[in-house]
Design an enzyme around this catalytic site. Structure first.
Site, PDB file in Angstrom:
ATOM      1  CG  ASP A  12      -1.953   1.060   1.220  1.00 33.83           C
ATOM      2  OD1 ASP A  12      -2.312   1.549   0.125  1.00 33.83           O
ATOM      3  OD2 ASP A  12      -2.428   1.425   2.310  1.00 33.83           O
ATOM      4  CG  ASP A  14      -1.555   7.600   0.445  1.00 35.24           C
ATOM      5  OD1 ASP A  14      -0.683   8.472   0.289  1.00 35.24           O
ATOM      6  OD2 ASP A  14      -2.413   7.320  -0.412  1.00 35.24           O
TER       7      ASP A  14
END
Length: 172
Positions: A12, A14
């Site tokens: 991922d 952020d």
């Protein structure tokens, strides 16, 4: 043969690879203030993020008991994206140890990719600015998949874009 040869690791973006809340905070507040609303706090923004820009707008405006119709929500989301793209990396930084970890995983034979609910163009812009793009075989944002995270299709699309086998992969 390196221990992770044939393995693909999806990350991922952020909050996993980089601390990006500060720049999202700035962009969101530009939209809120333009709409005559008070700015959000950074802790508020941390609670609002997840599932992409449109969800961020829904949550941020929902706090004020404002529930825009789809057309207005589209307008607000585009205003946010424009503000964010203009100032995407003033406060964003890779988390400590991320670069060393990516380099180590690659040296052990892993193929790396990004699977994020951020739009692909913004993800590439951010990762390029942070000098992280070079570590990834693929960067797959929510705009190029039919079903975004947490749906498994998004993850599988990212693994396949990196020429990986979903059976020999994991998500971080």
């Amino acid at each position: 043969m390196p221990i992770l040869s044939g393995c693909t690791i999806a990350f991922d973006l952020d909050g996993t690879l980089a601390e990006t809340a500060g720049d999202m905070h700035t962009a969101l507040n530009k939209v809120l203030v333009a709409e005559g609303l008070p700015p959000a706090t950074l802790p508020d923004v941390r609670n609002f993020v997840g599932a992409g820009a449109r969800a961020l707008m829904i949550r941020a405006f929902g706090v004020h008991r404002i529930h825009p119709d789809d057309a207005k929500l589209d307008q607000l989301t585009e205003a946010y994206i424009a503000a964010y793209a203009t100032d995407i990396c003033t406060h964003s930084t890779p988390f400590p140890g991320v670069v060393a970890a990516l380099e180590k995983l690659k040296s052990l034979g892993a193929t790396l990719c990004v699977c994020t609910n951020k739009r692909t163009d913004l993800s590439i812009q951010l990762l390029d600015t942070l000098d992280l793009s070079r570590h990834f075989a693929a960067i797959v944002g929510s705009d190029i998949v039919r079903n975004r995270k947490p749906h498994p299709d998004h993850y599988i699309a990212a693994i396949r874009a990196a020429n990986g086998d979903p059976a020999r992969s994991l998500m971080i």
